[in-house]
Write an enzyme that holds these catalytic residues in place. Structure first.
Site, short mmCIF file in Angstrom:
data_model
loop_
_atom_site.label_atom_id
_atom_site.label_comp_id
_atom_site.label_asym_id
_atom_site.label_seq_id
_atom_site.Cartn_x
_atom_site.Cartn_y
_atom_site.Cartn_z
N LYS A 30 46.88 42.39 48.11
CA LYS A 30 47.85 41.74 47.21
C LYS A 30 48.24 42.66 46.05
CE LYS A 30 47.28 36.79 47.81
NZ LYS A 30 47.15 35.51 47.12
N HIS A 33 44.25 27.29 36.34
CA HIS A 33 42.97 27.59 36.99
C HIS A 33 41.81 27.01 36.17
CE1 HIS A 33 44.99 31.45 38.69
NE2 HIS A 33 44.78 30.65 39.72
N SER A 72 50.08 32.60 38.66
CA SER A 72 49.79 33.93 38.11
C SER A 72 51.00 34.84 38.24
CB SER A 72 48.60 34.55 38.85
OG SER A 72 47.44 33.80 38.63
O1 PNS Z 1 44.10 32.68 44.59
P1 PNS Z 1 44.41 32.93 46.03
O2 PNS Z 1 45.08 34.27 46.18
O3 PNS Z 1 45.19 31.83 46.67
O4 PNS Z 1 43.00 33.01 46.80
C1 PNS Z 1 42.95 33.28 48.18
C2 PNS Z 1 41.50 33.40 48.63
C3 PNS Z 1 40.79 34.49 47.87
C4 PNS Z 1 40.79 32.09 48.41
C5 PNS Z 1 41.52 33.74 50.16
O5 PNS Z 1 42.30 34.87 50.37
C6 PNS Z 1 40.13 33.95 50.74
O6 PNS Z 1 39.41 33.01 50.96
N1 PNS Z 1 39.78 35.24 50.97
C7 PNS Z 1 38.50 35.60 51.54
C8 PNS Z 1 38.66 36.04 53.02
C9 PNS Z 1 38.57 34.86 53.95
O7 PNS Z 1 37.58 34.18 54.04
N2 PNS Z 1 39.68 34.62 54.70
C10 PNS Z 1 39.68 33.55 55.70
C11 PNS Z 1 40.23 32.27 55.18
S1 PNS Z 1 41.97 32.41 55.04
#
Ligand code: PNS
Length: 170
Positions: free
Chosen positions: A41, A17, A128
């Site tokens: 999660k 990251h 992670s």
């Molecule tokens: O590190 P990750 O778990 O792959 O991150 C995922 C993340 C946080 C980028 C994604 O879950 C996100 O954008 N969450 C915010 C809610 C949202 O906008 N969802 C719609 C797009 S899938």
């Protein structure tokens, strides 16, 4: 101002990251690292702990700010006036999910562009969830995560004999 958002769960932040964040920050005036609460999660680390680790690791980056969010990413982008989302890509296995998210976000606001930063070769295997598993068995962490994260993982898992029940997947 050219501002971008780099979102993630960061449970916990890894050297992979940090590589993506550091490289992306060179191309924007400001980079917002946005920590998703993501309770579905079941993260191992509380949001405040994930923020603290990122802040410690990125304290030398003047144009990087770490924040928490619990909303749609496009809404966060509107709030900050950002039209760029930065995501890291490790391997083809990441592609399908990331492609889907990028298309969803584009469908919600086509002015917001998703940019993918390819993982550096030495970090393509890092995740992670993998790191949490290594930590839970007391494995060597120093090449995988920065020192503040290693310290907190050791605090969570002790010598690695017991797995905390809250050890979520990412
Ligand atoms: O590190 P990750 O778990 O792959 O991150 C995922 C993340 C946080 C980028 C994604 O879950 C996100 O954008 N969450 C915010 C809610 C949202 O906008 N969802 C719609 C797009 S899938």
């Amino acid at each position: 101002m050219k501002l971008a958002i780099c979102p993630g769960t960061f449970d916990p932040v890894t050297n992979g990251h940090l590589d993506v964040i550091t490289r992306a920050a060179r191309h924007f005036e400001k980079l917002i690292v946005a920590v998703a609460a993501n309770p579905e999660k079941s993260p191992l680390f509380k949001t405040e702990e994930r923020l603290a680790m990122l802040n410690e690791c990125l304290s030398d980056k003047d144009n990087v700010e770490v924040i928490a969010f619990d909303s749609l990413l496009v809404d966060l982008a509107h709030e900050y006036g950002s039209c760029a989302i930065i995501k890291g890509l490790r391997a083809m296995s990441d592609f399908e999910f990331e492609f889907q998210m990028a298309q969803l976000n584009r469908q919600m606001d086509e002015q917001i562009e998703t940019f993918f930063v390819m993982s550096s070769p030495e970090y393509t295997y890092l995740s992670s969830s993998g790191i949490k598993e290594v930590a839970s068995y007391g494995g060597q962490l120093s090449y995988l995560v920065p020192e503040p994260v290693e310290t907190r993982l050791l605090e969570k898992f002790g010598k690695g004999r017991e797995k905390p029940e809250a050890a979520g997947k990412e």
